[in-house]
Design a protein around this motif. Structure first.
Motif, PDB file in Angstrom:
ATOM      1  N   ASN A   1       0.810  -1.215   0.000  1.00  0.00           N
ATOM      2  CA  ASN A   1       0.000   0.000   0.000  1.00  0.00           C
ATOM      3  C   ASN A   1       0.842   1.263   0.000  1.00  0.00           C
ATOM      4  N   GLY A   2       2.164   1.107   0.127  1.00  0.00           N
ATOM      5  CA  GLY A   2       3.061   2.243   0.022  1.00  0.00           C
ATOM      6  C   GLY A   2       2.993   3.210   1.185  1.00  0.00           C
ATOM      7  N   LYS A   3       2.303   2.842   2.266  1.00  0.00           N
ATOM      8  CA  LYS A   3       2.111   3.783   3.358  1.00  0.00           C
ATOM      9  C   LYS A   3       2.578   3.260   4.714  1.00  0.00           C
ATOM     10  N   LEU A   4       2.941   1.982   4.777  1.00  0.00           N
ATOM     11  CA  LEU A   4       3.340   1.395   6.046  1.00  0.00           C
ATOM     12  C   LEU A   4       4.642   0.632   5.861  1.00  0.00           C
TER      13      LEU A   4
ATOM     14  N   LEU B   1      10.835  -1.356  14.441  1.00  0.00           N
ATOM     15  CA  LEU B   1      10.369  -0.018  14.083  1.00  0.00           C
ATOM     16  C   LEU B   1       9.316  -0.088  12.988  1.00  0.00           C
ATOM     17  N   SER B   2       8.174   0.583  13.223  1.00  0.00           N
ATOM     18  CA  SER B   2       7.115   0.674  12.219  1.00  0.00           C
ATOM     19  C   SER B   2       6.827   2.144  11.938  1.00  0.00           C
TER      20      SER B   2
ATOM     21  N   MET C   1       7.808   2.053  18.061  1.00  0.00           N
ATOM     22  CA  MET C   1       9.029   1.327  18.395  1.00  0.00           C
ATOM     23  C   MET C   1       8.739   0.370  19.536  1.00  0.00           C
ATOM     24  N   ASP C   2       8.919  -0.921  19.278  1.00  0.00           N
ATOM     25  CA  ASP C   2       8.640  -1.952  20.297  1.00  0.00           C
ATOM     26  C   ASP C   2       7.234  -1.807  20.869  1.00  0.00           C
TER      27      ASP C   2
ATOM     28  N   LEU D   1      13.149  10.824   8.840  1.00  0.00           N
ATOM     29  CA  LEU D   1      13.010   9.379   9.000  1.00  0.00           C
ATOM     30  C   LEU D   1      12.331   8.755   7.790  1.00  0.00           C
ATOM     31  N   VAL D   2      11.267   9.371   7.301  1.00  0.00           N
ATOM     32  CA  VAL D   2      10.548   8.816   6.156  1.00  0.00           C
ATOM     33  C   VAL D   2      11.413   8.838   4.903  1.00  0.00           C
TER      34      VAL D   2
END
Length: 237
Positions: free
Chosen positions: A132-135, A141-142, A152-153, A167-168
């Motif tokens: 989906n290109g978004k997640l 780390l998500s 995170m965790d 980050l992105v």
């Protein structure tokens, strides 16, 4: 309705900015002292903070530091005098997202405000991620681009707008090295030549929030002699 906080000791400037911000449909809060501005920033979590450098009780640089230390991630636009070049550098390094030099035109102010609001809505195009290109997931780390959420965790991590954008960008292109000048141009979007240390400061704050061991980073790696990259070995297929 966007909520904007103006922290400025000149009531005439507050009144002028308030008129034009209300024309944009914004709710406007204000404070003429630094300590009161800090309290409102923490209590109200506005969508944008307009922050003068020279303030009674507490200056804008200290306020900016304390805002970020309290995990308030609102974009911050600092107002500086023409001769205060060092304040521009310090402001960006401690977490400001933009600055405007006094005296400034109302047209430029409104353009900067609109640009900040647009960036809040923008999504990174074509990230290297799930279908989906978004997640995106990298080990513990998500990153949810659409919701602007970092986990995170299993715990939510609060990032400032620039920290999130860094980050992105890096995580969307694992293994690709970016030098500091390139990151300034892509993330800040203005001519900040000579402010490369600003990138180092933001990377260090970002690492302090997501890295288990700051001395041995796992996610954001330093490419010696170049800049930074995201660890491509953590990609989940």
């Amino acid at each position: 309705m966007k909520k904007v906080l103006i922290v400025e000791d000149d009531v005439e400037i507050i009144h002028l900015l308030e008129i034009h911000l209300k024309d944009l449909g914004c709710q406007v809060l204000s404070a003429t002292r630094g300590d009161l501005g800090l309290k409102k920033a923490i209590d109200e979590h506005p969508d944008l903070i307009i922050l003068d450098v020279m303030l009674p009780e507490m200056d804008g640089i200290e306020i900016c530091q304390k805002i970020r230390a309290n995990n308030v991630t609102s974009p911050i636009m600092m107002l500086t005098a023409r001769s205060e070049e060092i304040d521009k550098v310090l402001g960006l390094e401690v977490g400001a997202d933009d600055y405007l030099t006094k005296p400034f035109s109302v047209r430029e102010f409104i353009a900067r405000v609109k640009a900040i609001f647009r960036r809040q809505k923008m999504q990174v195009k074509e990230p290297v991620s799930e279908k989906n290109g978004k997640l995106m997931h990298f080990d513990s780390l998500s990153i949810d681009i659409e919701l602007r959420k970092v986990i995170m965790d299993g715990k939510k991590i609060e990032l400032s707008p620039k920290e999130f954008e860094l980050l992105v960008l890096l995580s969307s292109n694992p293994g690709k090295s970016y030098d500091r000048t390139k990151l300034l141009n892509m993330i800040w979007g203005y001519d900040f030549h000579g402010y490369e240390h600003t990138v180092n400061s933001h990377i260090n704050r970002l690492r302090s929030k997501i890295e288990p061991d700051m001395g041995n980073p796992k996610f954001i790696l330093t490419t010696w002699g170049v800049g930074y990259k995201f660890n491509e070995e953590l990609m989940k297929i």
